[in-house]
Enzyme design. Structure first.
Site, PDB file in Angstrom:
ATOM      1  N   ASN A   1       0.980  -1.032  -0.102  1.00 39.22           N
ATOM      2  CA  ASN A   1       0.286   0.162  -0.388  1.00 39.22           C
ATOM      3  C   ASN A   1       0.535   1.333   0.320  1.00 39.22           C
ATOM      4  OD1 ASN A   1      -1.864   1.909   0.718  1.00 39.22           O
ATOM      5  ND2 ASN A   1      -2.393   1.311   2.751  1.00 39.22           N
TER       6      ASN A   1
ATOM      7  N   LYS B   1      -0.209   4.091  -0.488  1.00 40.71           N
ATOM      8  CA  LYS B   1      -0.739   5.634   0.559  1.00 40.71           C
ATOM      9  C   LYS B   1      -0.375   6.811  -0.622  1.00 40.71           C
ATOM     10  CE  LYS B   1      -0.416   3.030   4.892  1.00 40.71           C
ATOM     11  NZ  LYS B   1       0.078   3.554   6.803  1.00 40.71           N
TER      12      LYS B   1
ATOM     13  N   HIS C   1      -9.622   1.209   4.820  1.00 41.30           N
ATOM     14  CA  HIS C   1      -8.222   1.131   6.257  1.00 41.30           C
ATOM     15  C   HIS C   1      -8.557   2.651   6.600  1.00 41.30           C
ATOM     16  CE1 HIS C   1      -4.429   2.354   6.676  1.00 41.30           C
ATOM     17  NE2 HIS C   1      -3.809   1.543   5.760  1.00 41.30           N
TER      18      HIS C   1
ATOM     19  N   GLU D   1      -6.655   4.307   8.016  1.00 45.38           N
ATOM     20  CA  GLU D   1      -6.446   6.051   7.628  1.00 45.38           C
ATOM     21  C   GLU D   1      -7.928   6.477   7.285  1.00 45.38           C
ATOM     22  OE1 GLU D   1      -2.182   5.633   5.637  1.00 45.38           O
ATOM     23  OE2 GLU D   1      -2.082   4.893   7.593  1.00 45.38           O
TER      24      GLU D   1
ATOM     25  N   GLU E   1      -5.464  -5.573  10.301  1.00 45.39           N
ATOM     26  CA  GLU E   1      -4.217  -4.364  10.602  1.00 45.39           C
ATOM     27  C   GLU E   1      -4.612  -3.514  12.133  1.00 45.39           C
ATOM     28  OE1 GLU E   1      -2.866  -3.335   6.471  1.00 45.39           O
ATOM     29  OE2 GLU E   1      -3.542  -1.719   6.974  1.00 45.39           O
TER      30      GLU E   1
ATOM     31  N   GLY F   1       2.894   1.981  11.154  1.00 43.86           N
ATOM     32  CA  GLY F   1       3.887   3.497  11.034  1.00 43.86           C
ATOM     33  C   GLY F   1       4.374   3.648  11.698  1.00 43.86           C
TER      34      GLY F   1
ATOM     35  N   SER G   1       3.464  -1.832   9.929  1.00 38.63           N
ATOM     36  CA  SER G   1       4.947  -1.960   9.942  1.00 38.63           C
ATOM     37  C   SER G   1       5.718  -3.582   9.697  1.00 38.63           C
ATOM     38  CB  SER G   1       5.658  -1.937  11.481  1.00 38.63           C
ATOM     39  OG  SER G   1       5.214  -1.055  12.428  1.00 38.63           O
TER      40      SER G   1
HETATM   41  P1  13P Z   1       3.110   0.623   7.496  1.00 35.84           P
HETATM   42  O1  13P Z   1       3.028  -0.659   6.763  1.00 35.84           O
HETATM   43  O2  13P Z   1       4.226   1.278   7.091  1.00 35.84           O
HETATM   44  O3  13P Z   1       3.109  -0.414   8.965  1.00 35.84           O
HETATM   45  O4  13P Z   1       2.008   0.886   7.009  1.00 35.84           O
HETATM   46  C1  13P Z   1       0.705  -0.221   6.979  1.00 35.84           C
HETATM   47  C2  13P Z   1      -0.284  -0.256   6.352  1.00 35.84           C
HETATM   48  O5  13P Z   1      -1.456   0.964   6.630  1.00 35.84           O
HETATM   49  C3  13P Z   1      -0.382  -0.710   4.640  1.00 35.84           C
HETATM   50  O6  13P Z   1      -1.804  -0.484   4.468  1.00 35.84           O
END
Ligand code: 13P
Length: 249
Positions: free
Chosen positions: A9, A11, A95, A97, A167, A173, A213
């Protein structure tokens, strides 16, 4: 046996040029990686470039979100058919976010899943608890609500076309990965929910990815868990070498 999926992803990262450069480096690294499905969820603005760059390879392209209507006066939104039109085969839905920063609700997630399925886009549906919820022992309750409301009204047949991603928000992150045991435990719980709602074989065949992560040095331990069927990778998917190592776990 469930076929693993390793998905990236991106982002809100990468321009068209950076996308092309990524694929030039990444494709040779996974050329003979036939043990899993490989997916990259790119920003809307580079989907065309990503699809073109991935053409003829074993890499599929996903969107990161979609709107549920087919077309209309919805300024700024992207429809399921538009994603199919540019060559997407998957889309992320729900997601954390989107949920946290943009007000995505389980009801919206539900509409988006149905809209994606209606045009044969495979939804990768994200669920997961926040840190306060985990600390208050609410993890299962939160996951259950996201699951039941997100998948409300789906038939077992429709459910069989979905991919889930667990997740935990506190692991995204932050460099703080869930231990393989924590991930394994929640994945098993999710499979139980799938069984209760949709029965077998849907629950047995459901692929549940872990996200939060994921890095080259922790992917192996996560994949060793019985109920972990792949990964949804954020930061470490931006670099061809690190994402290549994760794919080739
Ligand atoms: P990270 O791998 O940067 O922690 O992000 C995970 C994520 O949100 C994947 O959709």
């Amino acid at each position: 046996m469930r076929r693993p999926i390793i998905a990236g992803n991106w982002k809100m990262y990468k321009t068209a040029r950076e996308t092309v450069e990524f694929f030039e480096q990444f494709k040779p690294l996974v050329k003979i990686s036939h043990h899993c499905d490989i997916v990259i969820a790119a920003p809307f603005t580079v989907l065309v470039d990503a699809v073109k760059a991935a053409e003829g390879s074993n890499i599929a392209i996903a969107a990161q979100d979609l709107f549920w209507e087919a077309e209309g006066a919805y300024t700024g939104e992207i429809s399921p058919l538009m994603l199919v039109d540019v060559g997407c085969r998957y889309t992320l839905v729900g997601h954390s976010e989107r949920r946290q920063l943009f007000g995505e609700t389980n009801q919206n997630v539900n509409k988006k899943i149905k809209a994606a399925l209606s045009v044969n886009l495979t939804p990768i549906v994200c669920i997961g608890e926040m840190l306060e919820e985990r600390e208050a022992n609410q993890t299962q309750k939160v996951i259950q609500t996201q699951f039941l409301e997100g998948f409300a009204g789906l038939t077992a047949q429709a459910f069989s076309r979905i991919i889930l991603a667990y997740e935990p928000v506190w692991a995204i992150g932050t460099g703080r990965t869930a231990t393989p045991e924590i991930a394994g435990e929640v994945h098993e719980y999710i499979r139980g929910l799938a069984d209760a709602s949709f029965g077998q074989p849907g629950a047995r065949n459901l692929r549940i990815l872990y996200g939060g992560s994921v890095k080259p040095d922790n992917i192996k331990g996560l994949m060793a868990q019985a109920h972990v069927d792949g990964a949804l990778v954020g930061g470490a998917s931006l670099n061809a070498d690190s994402f290549g190592s994760i794919v080739n776990f």
